[in-house]
Scaffold this motif. Sequence first.
Motif, PDB file in Angstrom:
ATOM      1  N   LEU A   1     -23.470  22.698 -19.418  1.00  0.00           N
ATOM      2  CA  LEU A   1     -23.242  21.513 -18.582  1.00  0.00           C
ATOM      3  C   LEU A   1     -22.907  21.924 -17.144  1.00  0.00           C
ATOM      4  O   LEU A   1     -23.370  21.288 -16.188  1.00  0.00           O
ATOM      5  CB  LEU A   1     -22.095  20.668 -19.158  1.00  0.00           C
ATOM      6  CG  LEU A   1     -22.421  19.694 -20.283  1.00  0.00           C
ATOM      7  CD1 LEU A   1     -21.157  19.014 -20.778  1.00  0.00           C
ATOM      8  CD2 LEU A   1     -23.440  18.648 -19.839  1.00  0.00           C
ATOM      9  N   LEU A   2     -22.103  22.969 -16.996  1.00  0.00           N
ATOM     10  CA  LEU A   2     -21.686  23.416 -15.658  1.00  0.00           C
ATOM     11  C   LEU A   2     -22.847  24.031 -14.878  1.00  0.00           C
ATOM     12  O   LEU A   2     -22.978  23.835 -13.676  1.00  0.00           O
ATOM     13  CB  LEU A   2     -20.539  24.437 -15.773  1.00  0.00           C
ATOM     14  CG  LEU A   2     -19.177  23.864 -16.177  1.00  0.00           C
ATOM     15  CD1 LEU A   2     -18.175  24.979 -16.417  1.00  0.00           C
ATOM     16  CD2 LEU A   2     -18.662  22.907 -15.099  1.00  0.00           C
ATOM     17  N   VAL A   3     -23.686  24.781 -15.594  1.00  0.00           N
ATOM     18  CA  VAL A   3     -24.764  25.542 -14.942  1.00  0.00           C
ATOM     19  C   VAL A   3     -25.980  24.667 -14.640  1.00  0.00           C
ATOM     20  O   VAL A   3     -26.671  24.871 -13.640  1.00  0.00           O
ATOM     21  CB  VAL A   3     -25.154  26.747 -15.843  1.00  0.00           C
ATOM     22  CG1 VAL A   3     -26.502  27.322 -15.452  1.00  0.00           C
ATOM     23  CG2 VAL A   3     -24.078  27.822 -15.781  1.00  0.00           C
ATOM     24  N   SER A   4     -26.232  23.646 -15.485  1.00  0.00           N
ATOM     25  CA  SER A   4     -27.510  22.917 -15.409  1.00  0.00           C
ATOM     26  C   SER A   4     -27.828  22.269 -14.054  1.00  0.00           C
ATOM     27  O   SER A   4     -29.001  22.197 -13.697  1.00  0.00           O
ATOM     28  CB  SER A   4     -27.629  21.904 -16.547  1.00  0.00           C
ATOM     29  OG  SER A   4     -26.605  20.974 -16.477  1.00  0.00           O
ATOM     30  N   PRO A   5     -26.835  21.800 -13.233  1.00  0.00           N
ATOM     31  CA  PRO A   5     -27.231  21.253 -11.926  1.00  0.00           C
ATOM     32  C   PRO A   5     -27.929  22.283 -11.039  1.00  0.00           C
ATOM     33  O   PRO A   5     -28.733  21.925 -10.174  1.00  0.00           O
ATOM     34  CB  PRO A   5     -25.905  20.817 -11.305  1.00  0.00           C
ATOM     35  CG  PRO A   5     -24.988  20.618 -12.457  1.00  0.00           C
ATOM     36  CD  PRO A   5     -25.404  21.617 -13.485  1.00  0.00           C
ATOM     37  N   TRP A   6     -27.618  23.574 -11.218  1.00  0.00           N
ATOM     38  CA  TRP A   6     -28.214  24.619 -10.374  1.00  0.00           C
ATOM     39  C   TRP A   6     -29.362  25.347 -11.072  1.00  0.00           C
ATOM     40  O   TRP A   6     -30.336  25.694 -10.440  1.00  0.00           O
ATOM     41  CB  TRP A   6     -27.133  25.635  -9.959  1.00  0.00           C
ATOM     42  CG  TRP A   6     -26.118  24.984  -9.078  1.00  0.00           C
ATOM     43  CD1 TRP A   6     -26.223  24.777  -7.732  1.00  0.00           C
ATOM     44  CD2 TRP A   6     -24.870  24.431  -9.475  1.00  0.00           C
ATOM     45  NE1 TRP A   6     -25.110  24.116  -7.279  1.00  0.00           N
ATOM     46  CE2 TRP A   6     -24.258  23.893  -8.311  1.00  0.00           C
ATOM     47  CE3 TRP A   6     -24.198  24.317 -10.697  1.00  0.00           C
ATOM     48  CZ2 TRP A   6     -23.019  23.267  -8.337  1.00  0.00           C
ATOM     49  CZ3 TRP A   6     -22.962  23.701 -10.721  1.00  0.00           C
ATOM     50  CH2 TRP A   6     -22.384  23.181  -9.540  1.00  0.00           C
ATOM     51  N   ALA A   7     -29.186  25.611 -12.368  1.00  0.00           N
ATOM     52  CA  ALA A   7     -30.226  26.334 -13.111  1.00  0.00           C
ATOM     53  C   ALA A   7     -30.497  25.556 -14.396  1.00  0.00           C
ATOM     54  O   ALA A   7     -29.949  25.872 -15.451  1.00  0.00           O
ATOM     55  CB  ALA A   7     -29.771  27.759 -13.406  1.00  0.00           C
ATOM     56  N   ARG A   8     -31.328  24.513 -14.299  1.00  0.00           N
ATOM     57  CA  ARG A   8     -31.525  23.581 -15.406  1.00  0.00           C
ATOM     58  C   ARG A   8     -32.036  24.237 -16.697  1.00  0.00           C
ATOM     59  O   ARG A   8     -31.460  23.997 -17.765  1.00  0.00           O
ATOM     60  CB  ARG A   8     -32.449  22.446 -14.970  1.00  0.00           C
ATOM     61  CG  ARG A   8     -32.436  21.285 -15.938  1.00  0.00           C
ATOM     62  CD  ARG A   8     -33.160  20.070 -15.401  1.00  0.00           C
ATOM     63  NE  ARG A   8     -33.514  19.168 -16.485  1.00  0.00           N
ATOM     64  CZ  ARG A   8     -32.644  18.353 -17.058  1.00  0.00           C
ATOM     65  NH1 ARG A   8     -31.409  18.314 -16.657  1.00  0.00           N
ATOM     66  NH2 ARG A   8     -33.030  17.568 -18.056  1.00  0.00           N
ATOM     67  N   PRO A   9     -33.107  25.071 -16.621  1.00  0.00           N
ATOM     68  CA  PRO A   9     -33.603  25.661 -17.887  1.00  0.00           C
ATOM     69  C   PRO A   9     -32.540  26.500 -18.599  1.00  0.00           C
ATOM     70  O   PRO A   9     -32.393  26.411 -19.818  1.00  0.00           O
ATOM     71  CB  PRO A   9     -34.773  26.545 -17.424  1.00  0.00           C
ATOM     72  CG  PRO A   9     -35.181  26.009 -16.088  1.00  0.00           C
ATOM     73  CD  PRO A   9     -33.927  25.478 -15.465  1.00  0.00           C
ATOM     74  N   LEU A  10     -31.780  27.258 -17.813  1.00  0.00           N
ATOM     75  CA  LEU A  10     -30.727  28.098 -18.406  1.00  0.00           C
ATOM     76  C   LEU A  10     -29.634  27.218 -19.028  1.00  0.00           C
ATOM     77  O   LEU A  10     -29.169  27.465 -20.154  1.00  0.00           O
ATOM     78  CB  LEU A  10     -30.120  29.007 -17.324  1.00  0.00           C
ATOM     79  CG  LEU A  10     -29.013  29.952 -17.802  1.00  0.00           C
ATOM     80  CD1 LEU A  10     -29.561  30.995 -18.763  1.00  0.00           C
ATOM     81  CD2 LEU A  10     -28.320  30.633 -16.615  1.00  0.00           C
ATOM     82  N   GLY A  11     -29.251  26.168 -18.293  1.00  0.00           N
ATOM     83  CA  GLY A  11     -28.227  25.250 -18.789  1.00  0.00           C
ATOM     84  C   GLY A  11     -28.655  24.570 -20.082  1.00  0.00           C
ATOM     85  O   GLY A  11     -27.891  24.512 -21.054  1.00  0.00           O
TER      86      GLY A  11
END
Lengths: 100, 272
Positions: free
Chosen positions: A37-47
């Motif tokens: 959830l934290l990462v997805s705004p910047w790196a969506r596929p990884l999130g």
Amino acid sequence: MAEAPLMVSGETRLRASIQHLLLGGVLASALLMAAGLLVSPWARPLGMASMRAGILLLILTPVLRVVRLAAGYGRARDWPFFWASLGVLGLLAAGIALSL
Amino acid sequence: MTLLGLAAAGAAAGTLGAILGIGGGVFLVPVLALFFQVPMLQAVAAGLVAVIATSSAVASVNVEKGLANMRLGIVLELATVLGALLGALIAGWLAPAALMGLFGIVQAVVGLMLWRGPAEAKDAARLAPGALGASYYDPAAKAEVSYRVRRLWAGLAVSLAAGGLSGLLGIGGGALKVPALHLFCGVPMKAAAATSNFMIGVTAAASAFLYFGRGDVEPVTTSAVVLGVLAGSAAGTRLNRSLKDQSVRRAFAALMLALSVQMLRRAFQNHG
């Protein structure tokens, strides 16, 4: 009656092991989901991948709990409960096979 | 904001689930579908995953305290998991309105039975536990509670039905199992709630695999809800230990009756 304390200690150990397994599974999957959830705004596929992995781990946690119970009851030669655990695993395997 | 709202809905469901021994899916699925416009299948899938989270988090505490009866749980899981698979298969050809109506009626009957309570006065009797029974320390009663499981066939039958409802509606099925274990099988309310919660994770996992395989598990919604549920169930478990059996039972009964009215209303709305 002399066997009672042995049975109790075996059951207590199994309980502690199940507790660790459930707690570990929940915490690890919560970490993966929160990180996703934290990462997805910047790196969506990884999130999204992190969240999916967390969710899958969470669904698998109760299955692993049944595996642990089967092993525990098998080791204690507690056959009725060993076979019951194996029966539940067989049904879960049928569910996984149906989902594929 | 939506993420926070989803997490708050999850937290409310998690708290109720932990206190009442149900997974919280019965609250979560309608809230997601009605207030957050989550598509029904995704709401059901998120409900199932949330139910697994509540069950696992609460069970990890209850197993350690000896409240969750693992032996009784694994025997009854044979019925709940079989029911969940059958329910998921039957869901295809039953009208949702008929299912909701049936659920509402069953819930109302059990809610009324639960409000009246068991015929025997107190369940803190010290009975020899036998193969399936157990004992635990109840801090509220300040006593060791020991119980024997009666009428296992009734527990198995209700577990099969509860598993079926889980597969059909995407809930845990604890709403049926907890009162049945208490009223029919003689399991004290707290042990019944803990044992039901213990079983719910495996029951929901059986159908969650189907939803995950179909791609109905939406990662963002599900993650936000599940994180809320985990926070809520942590709070609910602490509350549970300080409550007396009767207050838990009455609160559960009132909630069941309120839910049954909602279910019946929705059944008639969908039908008409």
